[in-house]
Design a protein around this motif. Structure first.
Motif, PDB file in Angstrom:
ATOM      1  N   VAL A   1     -46.772  55.070 -25.288  1.00 56.75           N
ATOM      2  CA  VAL A   1     -48.063  54.546 -25.272  1.00 56.75           C
ATOM      3  C   VAL A   1     -48.874  55.563 -24.469  1.00 56.75           C
ATOM      4  CG1 VAL A   1     -49.697  52.836 -23.949  1.00 56.75           C
ATOM      5  CG2 VAL A   1     -47.434  52.241 -24.918  1.00 56.75           C
ATOM      6  N   ASN A   2     -49.968  55.998 -25.096  1.00 56.52           N
ATOM      7  CA  ASN A   2     -51.186  57.230 -24.761  1.00 56.52           C
ATOM      8  C   ASN A   2     -52.340  56.408 -24.256  1.00 56.52           C
ATOM      9  OD1 ASN A   2     -49.671  59.155 -25.761  1.00 56.52           O
ATOM     10  ND2 ASN A   2     -50.067  58.587 -27.804  1.00 56.52           N
ATOM     11  N   TYR A   3     -52.652  56.599 -23.034  1.00 57.64           N
ATOM     12  CA  TYR A   3     -53.878  56.042 -22.422  1.00 57.64           C
ATOM     13  C   TYR A   3     -54.738  56.782 -21.603  1.00 57.64           C
ATOM     14  CZ  TYR A   3     -51.017  56.480 -17.925  1.00 57.64           C
ATOM     15  OH  TYR A   3     -50.408  57.157 -17.106  1.00 57.64           O
ATOM     16  N   GLN A   4     -56.034  56.333 -21.559  1.00 57.93           N
ATOM     17  CA  GLN A   4     -57.049  57.160 -20.932  1.00 57.93           C
ATOM     18  C   GLN A   4     -57.679  56.378 -19.782  1.00 57.93           C
ATOM     19  OE1 GLN A   4     -58.696  60.210 -22.703  1.00 57.93           O
ATOM     20  NE2 GLN A   4     -59.458  60.341 -20.375  1.00 57.93           N
ATOM     21  N   LEU A   5     -57.825  57.220 -18.484  1.00 53.87           N
ATOM     22  CA  LEU A   5     -58.423  56.634 -17.234  1.00 53.87           C
ATOM     23  C   LEU A   5     -59.913  57.093 -17.485  1.00 53.87           C
ATOM     24  CD1 LEU A   5     -56.059  57.343 -14.529  1.00 53.87           C
ATOM     25  CD2 LEU A   5     -57.017  55.166 -15.089  1.00 53.87           C
ATOM     26  N   THR A   6     -60.820  56.550 -17.266  1.00 54.47           N
ATOM     27  CA  THR A   6     -62.073  56.578 -17.394  1.00 54.47           C
ATOM     28  C   THR A   6     -62.908  55.898 -16.158  1.00 54.47           C
ATOM     29  OG1 THR A   6     -62.031  56.527 -19.841  1.00 54.47           O
ATOM     30  CG2 THR A   6     -64.315  56.334 -18.876  1.00 54.47           C
ATOM     31  N   GLN A   7     -63.986  56.651 -15.719  1.00 51.65           N
ATOM     32  CA  GLN A   7     -64.601  56.113 -14.712  1.00 51.65           C
ATOM     33  C   GLN A   7     -65.819  55.336 -15.315  1.00 51.65           C
ATOM     34  OE1 GLN A   7     -65.809  58.619 -11.366  1.00 51.65           O
ATOM     35  NE2 GLN A   7     -66.933  57.101 -10.242  1.00 51.65           N
ATOM     36  N   THR A   8     -66.211  54.135 -14.832  1.00 51.21           N
ATOM     37  CA  THR A   8     -67.201  53.428 -15.439  1.00 51.21           C
ATOM     38  C   THR A   8     -68.430  53.112 -14.805  1.00 51.21           C
ATOM     39  OG1 THR A   8     -66.261  51.144 -14.410  1.00 51.21           O
ATOM     40  CG2 THR A   8     -65.614  51.945 -16.501  1.00 51.21           C
ATOM     41  N   ASN A   9     -68.323  53.797 -13.471  1.00 54.50           N
ATOM     42  CA  ASN A   9     -69.654  53.855 -12.613  1.00 54.50           C
ATOM     43  C   ASN A   9     -69.644  55.573 -12.068  1.00 54.50           C
ATOM     44  OD1 ASN A   9     -67.627  54.220 -10.744  1.00 54.50           O
ATOM     45  ND2 ASN A   9     -68.604  53.081  -9.049  1.00 54.50           N
TER      46      ASN A   9
ATOM     47  N   VAL B   1     -55.471  51.653 -23.541  1.00 54.93           N
ATOM     48  CA  VAL B   1     -54.727  52.386 -24.416  1.00 54.93           C
ATOM     49  C   VAL B   1     -55.299  52.956 -25.652  1.00 54.93           C
ATOM     50  CG1 VAL B   1     -52.634  51.845 -25.990  1.00 54.93           C
ATOM     51  CG2 VAL B   1     -52.708  50.815 -23.768  1.00 54.93           C
ATOM     52  N   VAL B   2     -55.162  54.195 -25.929  1.00 49.79           N
ATOM     53  CA  VAL B   2     -55.721  54.731 -27.020  1.00 49.79           C
ATOM     54  C   VAL B   2     -54.918  54.888 -28.433  1.00 49.79           C
ATOM     55  CG1 VAL B   2     -57.551  55.806 -25.614  1.00 49.79           C
ATOM     56  CG2 VAL B   2     -55.437  56.919 -26.044  1.00 49.79           C
TER      57      VAL B   2
END
Length: 207
Positions: A87-95, A118-119
């Motif tokens: 499983v390939n995933y991305q951490l993204t800051q939303t603020n 999950v991307v």
């Protein structure tokens, strides 16, 4: 240093002297991260982590609003009937987050809110959308001319509420949980301001 903090930076807005305007910077980030008990170093170039676009003002000890940028990561685990699935995933800051450095070198950042998404998977599975959040990071530590060292020793990745193509029950145990921590180092000159009497209190008593 614990997760709950009394942090002076929580309501700080960046203040700047206009006599010497600073240039926005993507500060390189190194350090360590633990996700669901799996510890690793933060990715280094070319797939590196950054905090930006932001500026640091040594006269006031303020780091202007910016975001952490993470490259994709992955986890591999067995799925019944399919064998090993990555499983390939991305951490993204939303603020966006600001930070404050006190005269004694203590430092704190306003809460960082992340989302894990999950991307893709290998073999390809119709699992999107499959998102985990909000993931709240409360980062505090110290600053010097060698960089800004922060940490949150324990944060939670909540279980996904998405259907994830029927695979949520298999993906949740791999990514959700409480056994997480992060210790980022922002590379740059974060010399504390000259007003050495100022201090940021963490937990009301910790230095």
């Amino acid at each position: 240093m614990h997760k709950s903090m009394l942090v002076a930076a929580a309501s700080v807005a960046a203040v700047f002297t206009f006599a010497t305007p600073a240039r926005a910077t993507n500060f390189p980030v190194s350090g360590t991260i633990t996700v669901n008990g799996n510890a690793s170093n933060l990715p280094s170039p070319p797939d590196d982590v950054k905090f930006g676009d932001s500026t640091y003002d040594p006269a006031t000890g303020t780091l202007s609003a910016g975001k952490f940028t993470f490259p994709p990561s992955s986890v591999t685990f067995p799925v019944s009937g399919l064998g090993n699935v990555t499983v390939n995933y991305q951490l993204t800051q939303t603020n966006t987050s600001t930070a404050l450095v006190a005269g004694d070198g203590t430092a704190a950042m306003t809460q960082v809110v992340m989302q894990l998404e999950v991307v893709s998977t290998l073999p390809p599975l119709p699992v999107m959308p499959c998102r985990f959040g909000p993931i709240n990071l409360d980062l505090a530590g110290s600053a010097s001319s060698a960089g800004l060292d922060l940490e949150d020793r324990s944060f939670t990745v909540p279980p996904t509420t998405d259907f994830c193509g029927g695979f949520a029950s298999q993906i949740n145990p791999q990514l959700a949980g409480n056994d997480n921590g992060i210790a980022p180092h922002l590379d740059g000159d974060f010399t504390p301001p000259a007003n050495a009497g100022d201090k940021i209190f963490i937990n009301g008593f910790d230095p």
